[in-house]
Write an enzyme that holds these catalytic residues in place. Structure first.
Site, mmCIF file in Angstrom:
data_model
loop_
_atom_site.group_PDB
_atom_site.id
_atom_site.type_symbol
_atom_site.label_atom_id
_atom_site.label_comp_id
_atom_site.label_asym_id
_atom_site.label_seq_id
_atom_site.Cartn_x
_atom_site.Cartn_y
_atom_site.Cartn_z
ATOM 1 N N LEU A 102 62.109 1.572 68.622
ATOM 2 C CA LEU A 102 61.967 1.870 70.042
ATOM 3 C C LEU A 102 63.324 2.029 70.724
ATOM 4 O O LEU A 102 64.334 1.523 70.235
ATOM 5 C CB LEU A 102 61.149 0.758 70.709
ATOM 6 C CG LEU A 102 59.798 0.499 70.015
ATOM 7 C CD1 LEU A 102 59.249 -0.868 70.381
ATOM 8 C CD2 LEU A 102 58.810 1.599 70.382
ATOM 9 N N ASN A 107 61.318 -1.255 76.315
ATOM 10 C CA ASN A 107 60.259 -0.651 75.504
ATOM 11 C C ASN A 107 59.729 -1.635 74.475
ATOM 12 O O ASN A 107 58.519 -1.703 74.217
ATOM 13 C CB ASN A 107 60.777 0.597 74.799
ATOM 14 C CG ASN A 107 61.170 1.702 75.749
ATOM 15 O OD1 ASN A 107 62.309 2.147 75.749
ATOM 16 N ND2 ASN A 107 60.250 2.154 76.576
ATOM 17 N N THR A 133 67.331 -1.090 68.468
ATOM 18 C CA THR A 133 68.577 -1.774 68.825
ATOM 19 C C THR A 133 68.404 -2.317 70.233
ATOM 20 O O THR A 133 68.357 -1.555 71.202
ATOM 21 C CB THR A 133 69.776 -0.809 68.777
ATOM 22 O OG1 THR A 133 69.909 -0.294 67.451
ATOM 23 C CG2 THR A 133 71.064 -1.540 69.151
ATOM 24 N N LYS A 208 74.499 -4.950 64.476
ATOM 25 C CA LYS A 208 74.339 -3.549 64.886
ATOM 26 C C LYS A 208 75.161 -3.239 66.135
ATOM 27 O O LYS A 208 75.796 -2.179 66.241
ATOM 28 C CB LYS A 208 72.859 -3.249 65.136
ATOM 29 C CG LYS A 208 72.565 -1.876 65.749
ATOM 30 C CD LYS A 208 73.024 -0.741 64.833
ATOM 31 C CE LYS A 208 72.864 0.618 65.513
ATOM 32 N NZ LYS A 208 71.469 1.003 65.717
ATOM 33 N N LYS A 283 73.791 2.617 76.358
ATOM 34 C CA LYS A 283 72.953 1.409 76.345
ATOM 35 C C LYS A 283 73.483 0.378 75.363
ATOM 36 O O LYS A 283 73.607 -0.813 75.680
ATOM 37 C CB LYS A 283 71.515 1.801 76.002
ATOM 38 C CG LYS A 283 70.515 0.645 75.969
ATOM 39 C CD LYS A 283 70.262 0.107 74.557
ATOM 40 C CE LYS A 283 69.577 1.128 73.673
ATOM 41 N NZ LYS A 283 69.268 0.552 72.332
#
Length: 335
Positions: A102, A107, A133, A208, A283
């Site tokens: 997502l 989300n 992520t 990540k 983001k």
């Protein structure tokens, strides 16, 4: 955790015991894995990354139960004989191993905890793997909610981009209960060539975020170097060749070069369409900024990269691949 003692793969009457480790080469492990492989796997989120990831699961013989907020993206899977659900809750009702991919923390919270979310119908012993992520703190909160339902949550964000998603060569960074790693690994190895256990829930996300911060910095650096060289009279292909045989070489220069025409099959040679969007990079850099603030860690270049990608979003680059930073630096003259 009670959930780690559950059975998986019961949807078709075949059982997969996940709470006990077995030697990899044992007949029991091989048979158990073979039986589990015949049971449906849920997949939620069929965007640029999720679509090829789901297809690689299909190639490995896994029946899928799919959901995406945009029904049209499910059509090709339905035509291929896969099941399409009307909500995340329906996916959870029909599958006890689910992968989510997502765009954001918001989300993810909606898909898991919303009115028609996974947690409304999740079965005890289910394994839920989130490859989005998102903020590590959100992963930890989701894990707590999942545990209350007797299921298992693992964060497993990916690196490698759309190309690696298509070829099945993604890197997965996995956080969660170590005893459940083997069960997750079985699925993730169908989509990636590197599946790395990082530690407790949230550590996959942390890894990540660090990777993407470095990626953004290196992409900006590559774009600046290429732009400087071109304006100094160097041929871009020649400059890229020199960089890639020298100490400045990096993924952004040798695999995903941001200059149009230098490489084939990358977004820069397709008007920066496809790939990893500038909005998503902004983001992720915001997540890195939040993490740096909470851990009191200086990220001078990371903060500058965040500012640059935010400016790009405000200047009309939000829907372009993040390598469009070259175009931004070349055309916008921001400094």
């Amino acid at each position: 955790m009670a959930a780690s003692l559950g059975f998986r793969g019961a949807a078709s009457g075949l059982w997969y015991w996940s709470g006990r480790r077995r030697p990899v080469g044992s007949l029991a492990a091989v048979c158990s894995r073979s039986m589990a492989s015949k049971t449906p796997v849920g997949f939620i989120g069929l965007g640029n990354m999720g679509n090829p990831m789901a297809k690689n699961l299909m190639k490995h013989g896994y029946p899928l139960i799919l959901y995406d907020v945009f029904p049209d993206v499910c059509k090709e899977f339905k035509e291929a004989g896969e099941q399409v659900a009307s909500s995340p809750a329906e996916v959870a009702e029909k599958a006890d191993r689910i992968i989510t991919m997502l765009p954001s923390s918001m989300n993810a919270v909606e898909v898991y905890s919303g009115a028609n979310g996974i947690l409304k119908k999740v079965k005890k012993g289910s394994l839920l793997i989130d490859s989005s992520t998102i903020d590590p703190s959100v992963s930890k909160e989701l894990a707590k909610e999942v545990e209350k339902m007797g299921a298992v949550f693992m964060d497993a964000p990916v690196s490698g981009g759309v190309g690696a998603a298509r070829s099945g060569n993604l890197t997965f960074m996995v956080g969660g209960v170590e005893d459940e790693f083997a069960a997750a690994q079985e699925l993730l190895e169908c989509m990636g060539s590197n599946v790395v256990y990082c530690g407790a829930v949230g550590t996959g996300q942390s890894a990540k975020i660090c990777n993407n911060m470095l990626l953004a910095i290196s992409m900006i650096g590559t774009a600046e170097a290429m732009n400087l060289g071109i304006r100094s009279g160097l041929d871009p292909k020649l400059l890229a060749k020199i960089l890639n045989m020298s100490s400045g070489r990096c993924w952004s220069s040798d695999t995903y070069n941001p200059v149009p025409g230098v490489m084939h099959g990358v977004p820069s040679s397709n008007n920066y369409q496809g790939g990893f969007g500038t909005t998503l990079m902004a983001k992720d850099l915001g997540l890195a900024q939040d993490s740096a603030t909470s851990t009191k860690t200086p990220i001078l270049l990371g903060s500058l990269a965040h500012q640059i990608y935010r400016m790009m979003c405000s200047k009309g680059y939000s829907k372009k691949d993040f390598s469009s930073v070259f175009q931004y630096l070349r055309e916008e003259e921001p400094f």
